[in-house]
Design an enzyme around this catalytic site. Structure first.
Site: not given
Ligand code: DQA
Length: 150
Positions: A87, A74, A107, A9
């Site tokens: 999973d 990613n 971060r 996302p």
């Protein structure tokens, strides 16, 4: 070897999204760099992006059937909390390398934990778009390493 590259996302916004953190390179450019890198090494990549967890699960599950030899993944923010993606990575036999553009360990506290890392082959973080290229190399030209201790 044919490698599947999955972007999670918000990675479709690369280039304009928090450029101070993620840089100014767009996703189209990252994918172009990956294709060129793979071609120079005699391999290939197919790059896909989704903002939807279920779509990423479906792609992970189908990857072996589709003839891929490994996955550079990613998971974006899903990294930190998606048990469904964890999973799926654990369920498949293909090696998965988790990659991040930013150094997630330097971060916010909530980014330091990955639910994916324990079931991935390894994690590469902090090298900008090069993280993906290193992920490709890790899958296609794995370094010789000692057998794991029992
Ligand atoms: C990211 C790091 C994640 O914490 C964040 O949610 C992202 C991008 C990275 O590539 O640095 O969306 O995965």
């Amino acid at each position: 070897m044919k490698i599947l590259v999955l972007h999670g996302p918000n990675l479709n916004l690369l280039g304009t999204r928090e450029p101070g953190v993620y840089g100014k390179v767009t996703l189209v450019e990252v994918d172009r760099m990956l294709r060129e890198h793979a071609r120079r090494r005699g391999g290939s990549v197919e790059c896909r992006q989704s903002n939807h967890e279920g779509q990423l699960v479906d792609w992970l599950q189908a990857a072996q059937r589709e003839g891929f030899g490994g996955i550079v993944f990613n998971p974006g923010a899903f990294t930190h909390y998606s048990i469904a993606l964890r999973d799926a990575v654990a369920a498949i036999t293909l090696p998965v390398v988790e990659v991040h553009l930013s150094n997630v360990h330097g971060r916010e506290e909530f980014r330091r934990h990955s639910v994916i890392a324990a079931v991935a082959r390894g994690q590469i973080a902090g090298f900008g778009p090069q993280s993906y290229l290193l992920g490709f190399d890790a899958l296609t030209a794995p370094a010789r390493r000692p057998a794991p201790r029992r």
